[in-house]
Design an enzyme around this catalytic site. Structure first.
Site, PDB file in Angstrom:
ATOM      1  N   ARG A  23       0.831  -1.231   0.000  1.00  0.00           N
ATOM      2  CA  ARG A  23       0.000   0.000   0.000  1.00  0.00           C
ATOM      3  C   ARG A  23       0.857   1.270   0.000  1.00  0.00           C
ATOM      4  O   ARG A  23       0.452   2.307   0.518  1.00  0.00           O
ATOM      5  CB  ARG A  23      -0.956   0.027   1.189  1.00  0.00           C
ATOM      6  CG  ARG A  23      -2.034  -1.030   1.113  1.00  0.00           C
ATOM      7  CD  ARG A  23      -3.299  -0.576   1.813  1.00  0.00           C
ATOM      8  NE  ARG A  23      -4.309  -1.613   1.706  1.00  0.00           N
ATOM      9  CZ  ARG A  23      -4.465  -2.575   2.602  1.00  0.00           C
ATOM     10  NH1 ARG A  23      -3.699  -2.626   3.676  1.00  0.00           N
ATOM     11  NH2 ARG A  23      -5.395  -3.484   2.433  1.00  0.00           N
ATOM     12  N   LYS A  70       2.418  11.547 -11.259  1.00  0.00           N
ATOM     13  CA  LYS A  70       1.511  10.707 -12.067  1.00  0.00           C
ATOM     14  C   LYS A  70       2.222   9.389 -12.329  1.00  0.00           C
ATOM     15  O   LYS A  70       3.362   9.368 -12.800  1.00  0.00           O
ATOM     16  CB  LYS A  70       1.196  11.375 -13.403  1.00  0.00           C
ATOM     17  CG  LYS A  70       0.055  12.355 -13.339  1.00  0.00           C
ATOM     18  CD  LYS A  70      -0.384  12.733 -14.744  1.00  0.00           C
ATOM     19  CE  LYS A  70      -1.487  13.765 -14.717  1.00  0.00           C
ATOM     20  NZ  LYS A  70      -1.866  14.214 -16.060  1.00  0.00           N
ATOM     21  N   GLU A  98       7.978  18.092 -25.145  1.00  0.00           N
ATOM     22  CA  GLU A  98       7.385  18.403 -23.831  1.00  0.00           C
ATOM     23  C   GLU A  98       7.976  19.690 -23.251  1.00  0.00           C
ATOM     24  O   GLU A  98       7.311  20.392 -22.491  1.00  0.00           O
ATOM     25  CB  GLU A  98       7.578  17.236 -22.861  1.00  0.00           C
ATOM     26  CG  GLU A  98       6.880  15.928 -23.276  1.00  0.00           C
ATOM     27  CD  GLU A  98       5.377  15.904 -22.989  1.00  0.00           C
ATOM     28  OE1 GLU A  98       4.766  16.953 -22.763  1.00  0.00           O
ATOM     29  OE2 GLU A  98       4.806  14.785 -23.022  1.00  0.00           O
ATOM     30  N   LYS A 120       6.144  23.278 -14.185  1.00  0.00           N
ATOM     31  CA  LYS A 120       5.327  22.127 -13.796  1.00  0.00           C
ATOM     32  C   LYS A 120       5.034  22.172 -12.306  1.00  0.00           C
ATOM     33  O   LYS A 120       3.922  21.842 -11.869  1.00  0.00           O
ATOM     34  CB  LYS A 120       6.024  20.823 -14.184  1.00  0.00           C
ATOM     35  CG  LYS A 120       5.179  19.616 -13.826  1.00  0.00           C
ATOM     36  CD  LYS A 120       5.269  18.479 -14.770  1.00  0.00           C
ATOM     37  CE  LYS A 120       4.239  17.415 -14.388  1.00  0.00           C
ATOM     38  NZ  LYS A 120       4.350  16.190 -15.132  1.00  0.00           N
ATOM     39  N   GLU A 160      -5.203  17.018 -10.719  1.00  0.00           N
ATOM     40  CA  GLU A 160      -5.773  17.400 -12.019  1.00  0.00           C
ATOM     41  C   GLU A 160      -7.291  17.533 -12.010  1.00  0.00           C
ATOM     42  O   GLU A 160      -7.999  16.903 -12.796  1.00  0.00           O
ATOM     43  CB  GLU A 160      -5.326  16.395 -13.095  1.00  0.00           C
ATOM     44  CG  GLU A 160      -5.477  16.974 -14.503  1.00  0.00           C
ATOM     45  CD  GLU A 160      -4.844  16.090 -15.574  1.00  0.00           C
ATOM     46  OE1 GLU A 160      -3.618  15.957 -15.566  1.00  0.00           O
ATOM     47  OE2 GLU A 160      -5.592  15.525 -16.378  1.00  0.00           O
ATOM     48  N   ARG A 166      -4.051  21.799 -13.887  1.00  0.00           N
ATOM     49  CA  ARG A 166      -2.959  20.883 -14.253  1.00  0.00           C
ATOM     50  C   ARG A 166      -3.175  20.292 -15.651  1.00  0.00           C
ATOM     51  O   ARG A 166      -2.228  19.962 -16.354  1.00  0.00           O
ATOM     52  CB  ARG A 166      -2.833  19.759 -13.215  1.00  0.00           C
ATOM     53  CG  ARG A 166      -1.712  18.776 -13.561  1.00  0.00           C
ATOM     54  CD  ARG A 166      -1.409  17.763 -12.464  1.00  0.00           C
ATOM     55  NE  ARG A 166      -0.359  16.869 -12.906  1.00  0.00           N
ATOM     56  CZ  ARG A 166       0.378  16.102 -12.100  1.00  0.00           C
ATOM     57  NH1 ARG A 166       0.165  16.140 -10.797  1.00  0.00           N
ATOM     58  NH2 ARG A 166       1.315  15.306 -12.570  1.00  0.00           N
ATOM     59  N   ASN A 185      -1.627  18.959 -20.613  1.00  0.00           N
ATOM     60  CA  ASN A 185      -2.025  17.982 -21.627  1.00  0.00           C
ATOM     61  C   ASN A 185      -2.172  18.616 -23.013  1.00  0.00           C
ATOM     62  O   ASN A 185      -2.792  18.019 -23.897  1.00  0.00           O
ATOM     63  CB  ASN A 185      -3.341  17.303 -21.223  1.00  0.00           C
ATOM     64  CG  ASN A 185      -3.197  16.524 -19.932  1.00  0.00           C
ATOM     65  OD1 ASN A 185      -2.129  15.977 -19.654  1.00  0.00           O
ATOM     66  ND2 ASN A 185      -4.243  16.496 -19.119  1.00  0.00           N
ATOM     67  N   HIS A 226      -2.113  16.468 -26.030  1.00  0.00           N
ATOM     68  CA  HIS A 226      -2.133  15.070 -25.588  1.00  0.00           C
ATOM     69  C   HIS A 226      -3.419  14.331 -25.944  1.00  0.00           C
ATOM     70  O   HIS A 226      -3.399  13.118 -26.105  1.00  0.00           O
ATOM     71  CB  HIS A 226      -1.892  14.983 -24.073  1.00  0.00           C
ATOM     72  CG  HIS A 226      -0.446  15.208 -23.690  1.00  0.00           C
ATOM     73  ND1 HIS A 226       0.230  16.366 -24.005  1.00  0.00           N
ATOM     74  CD2 HIS A 226       0.447  14.434 -23.029  1.00  0.00           C
ATOM     75  CE1 HIS A 226       1.469  16.280 -23.545  1.00  0.00           C
ATOM     76  NE2 HIS A 226       1.632  15.120 -22.949  1.00  0.00           N
ATOM     77  N   HIS A 275      -2.468  11.124 -27.677  1.00  0.00           N
ATOM     78  CA  HIS A 275      -2.748   9.805 -27.103  1.00  0.00           C
ATOM     79  C   HIS A 275      -3.520   8.933 -28.094  1.00  0.00           C
ATOM     80  O   HIS A 275      -3.279   7.727 -28.195  1.00  0.00           O
ATOM     81  CB  HIS A 275      -3.551   9.944 -25.805  1.00  0.00           C
ATOM     82  CG  HIS A 275      -2.714  10.374 -24.640  1.00  0.00           C
ATOM     83  ND1 HIS A 275      -3.252  10.723 -23.423  1.00  0.00           N
ATOM     84  CD2 HIS A 275      -1.380  10.495 -24.489  1.00  0.00           C
ATOM     85  CE1 HIS A 275      -2.280  11.047 -22.588  1.00  0.00           C
ATOM     86  NE2 HIS A 275      -1.138  10.927 -23.213  1.00  0.00           N
ATOM     87  N   HIS A 288       6.057   8.810 -27.546  1.00  0.00           N
ATOM     88  CA  HIS A 288       5.075   9.688 -26.914  1.00  0.00           C
ATOM     89  C   HIS A 288       5.310  11.163 -27.311  1.00  0.00           C
ATOM     90  O   HIS A 288       4.378  11.871 -27.698  1.00  0.00           O
ATOM     91  CB  HIS A 288       5.144   9.514 -25.393  1.00  0.00           C
ATOM     92  CG  HIS A 288       4.289  10.482 -24.643  1.00  0.00           C
ATOM     93  ND1 HIS A 288       2.917  10.498 -24.734  1.00  0.00           N
ATOM     94  CD2 HIS A 288       4.615  11.516 -23.818  1.00  0.00           C
ATOM     95  CE1 HIS A 288       2.427  11.479 -23.982  1.00  0.00           C
ATOM     96  NE2 HIS A 288       3.437  12.110 -23.424  1.00  0.00           N
TER      97      HIS A 288
HETATM   98  N1  GLY Z   1       2.274  14.975 -17.930  1.00  0.00           N
HETATM   99  C1  GLY Z   1       1.212  15.778 -17.490  1.00  0.00           C
HETATM  100  C2  GLY Z   1       1.083  15.857 -15.998  1.00  0.00           C
HETATM  101  O1  GLY Z   1       1.941  15.392 -15.284  1.00  0.00           O
HETATM  102  O2  GLY Z   1       0.129  16.391 -15.519  1.00  0.00           O
END
Ligand code: GLY
Length: 391
Positions: free
Chosen positions: A123, A145, A187, A229, A239, A243, A247, A250, A254, A268
């Site tokens: 956990r 993430k 990025e 960031k 998010e 946040r 994206n 993205h 994606h 990516h």
């Molecule tokens: N890669 C986007 C984020 O970490 O929110």
């Protein structure tokens, strides 16, 4: 080079990002946990194994009681349920407990997978990100993430789980294939495009230096990216809102990755580059930004050597319908409506659920070069040489 420190301020889950050169040899200095008697589990991939082996030796020399290394295949396919099982089994059989430490030494794939395993084993055990790709140093290793891909889409299974430190050694980029370096560049550019015109202008002048491995230029770009960031993660860790600006490109990207099948045909960052041009094109078609902004972004990306159109991706066989279907699985869908990151101008991005899917279809059709893209299409433009020599 002086080591730069960027702090992610999240109360009890706060941590530092260390950015510098030759950090490997002092890696124990940046590990917040006391190494004495610790059991350390390092996850890496085949490409980075020699680097990870040295990390292991240094931590062992500096007090770690046990130091185990797990080497996985390189590539996006490693971000899979089967690998979660494999890594968790390895951790449990190795006797992991909540006093242990897990290290992710590698690019975004290793970071995302390892972070997820650290989040669920016992956990939750502490983990440290040691990003060795440009993409991981400027984006995926920061902000907690973690997750894996499934047939339904990218990163649809995962968690928010913060590391206890991020150690970004610029020197580890020296062996990175150029194609991977360029993918990371997409990025970096994102931060300028979202909210920092000045940084975009700096990249227009200095982007080539980054791609030619100029350490000062890279360290500066990594620091600016991590600071940007940090701000977004601090204000919206899980998010719920802002946040999601990260994206940009993205939602489109994606969908392309799902269609490309995670097999290395499309990295990516390459998908993000194409998706970013699509997001600008969509914004233009919605009357939000000027055509010159679309052209300027596309010109910069292609000048760097990144793909800007889905048509240029060799072997990608897909259609507008399939991409729309892939987009329907995206996490950014709320109440049946996809959330898009749109722009009023370079450096002025915002979130919108109010997007005409007819315009989205137009954007996809133009990028694909038609309603359906067959696999026969060749690779076009400067990207051709990057793809053929470095894939
Ligand atoms: N890669 C986007 C984020 O970490 O929110």
């Amino acid at each position: 080079m002086e080591t730069k420190i960027v702090t992610i301020d999240l109360d009890a889950r706060s941590y530092d990002i260390y950015i510098g050169s030759s950090l490997l040899f002092r890696i124990h200095d940046f590990v917040p946990e006391d190494m004495a008697g610790k059991a350390v589990f390092i996850v890496t991939d085949k490409n980075v194994e020699p680097y990870a082996q040295r990390v292991k030796d240094i931590l062992k020399d500096n007090g770690a009681r046990i130091c185990e290394l797990k080497v996985l295949p390189a590539g996006e396919k490693t971000k899979a349920f089967t690998k979660v099982e494999e890594v968790c089994t390895w951790l449990l059989e190795g006797g992991i407990n909540r006093d242990s430490l897990v290290l992710a030494v590698g690019g975004g794939v290793i970071g995302d997978l390892t972070g997820f395993c650290a989040a669920i084993a016992m956990r939750g055990v502490p983990y440290i990100q040691v990003p060795t790709s440009l993409l991981a140093q400027v984006d995926s290793s920061v902000g907690g993430k973690t997750g894996i891909n499934t047939a339904q889409g990218k990163n649809l299974v995962g968690s928010f789980y913060q590391p206890t430190a991020v150690i970004a050694d610029i020197e580890s980029l020296s062996t990175l294939p150029r194609r991977e370096l360029l993918a990371g560049y997409a990025e970096i550019l994102k931060y300028g495009l979202i909210q920092d015109l000045g940084f975009f202008q700096w990249l227009e002048k200095n982007g080539e230096k980054i791609c030619n491995l100029d350490e000062e230029a890279i360290a500066f770009a990594v620091e600016v990216s991590c600071k940007a960031k940090a701000e977004l993660v601090q204000s919206d860790e899980t998010e719920q809102g802002s946040r999601a600006l990260l994206n940009l490109g993205h939602t489109f990207g994606h969908a392309l990755e799902v269609e490309a099948g995670y097999g290395g045909m499309l990295l990516h960052g390459e998908a993000v580059a194409i998706g970013t041009v699509m997001a600008f094109d969509l914004s233009y078609r919605m009357g939000l930004c000027a055509q010159e902004d679309v052209d300027r972004v596309e010109h910069h990306l292609s000048g760097i050597g990144l793909p800007t159109k889905a048509a240029s991706v060799e072997l990608l066989s897909t259609s507008v319908d399939k991409l729309i279907a892939a987009m329907a699985h995206d996490k950014k869908i709320k109440g049946g409506k996809p959330t898009f990151v749109l722009v009023n101008a370079i450096g002025e991005a915002f979130l919108s659920e109010d997007v005409s899917m007819d315009l989205v279809r137009d954007v996809l059709r133009d990028s694909l070069g038609g309603e359906v893209k067959t696999a026969q299409g060749g690779i076009k433009g400067r990207w051709a040489s990057a793809f053929s020599s470095l894939s």
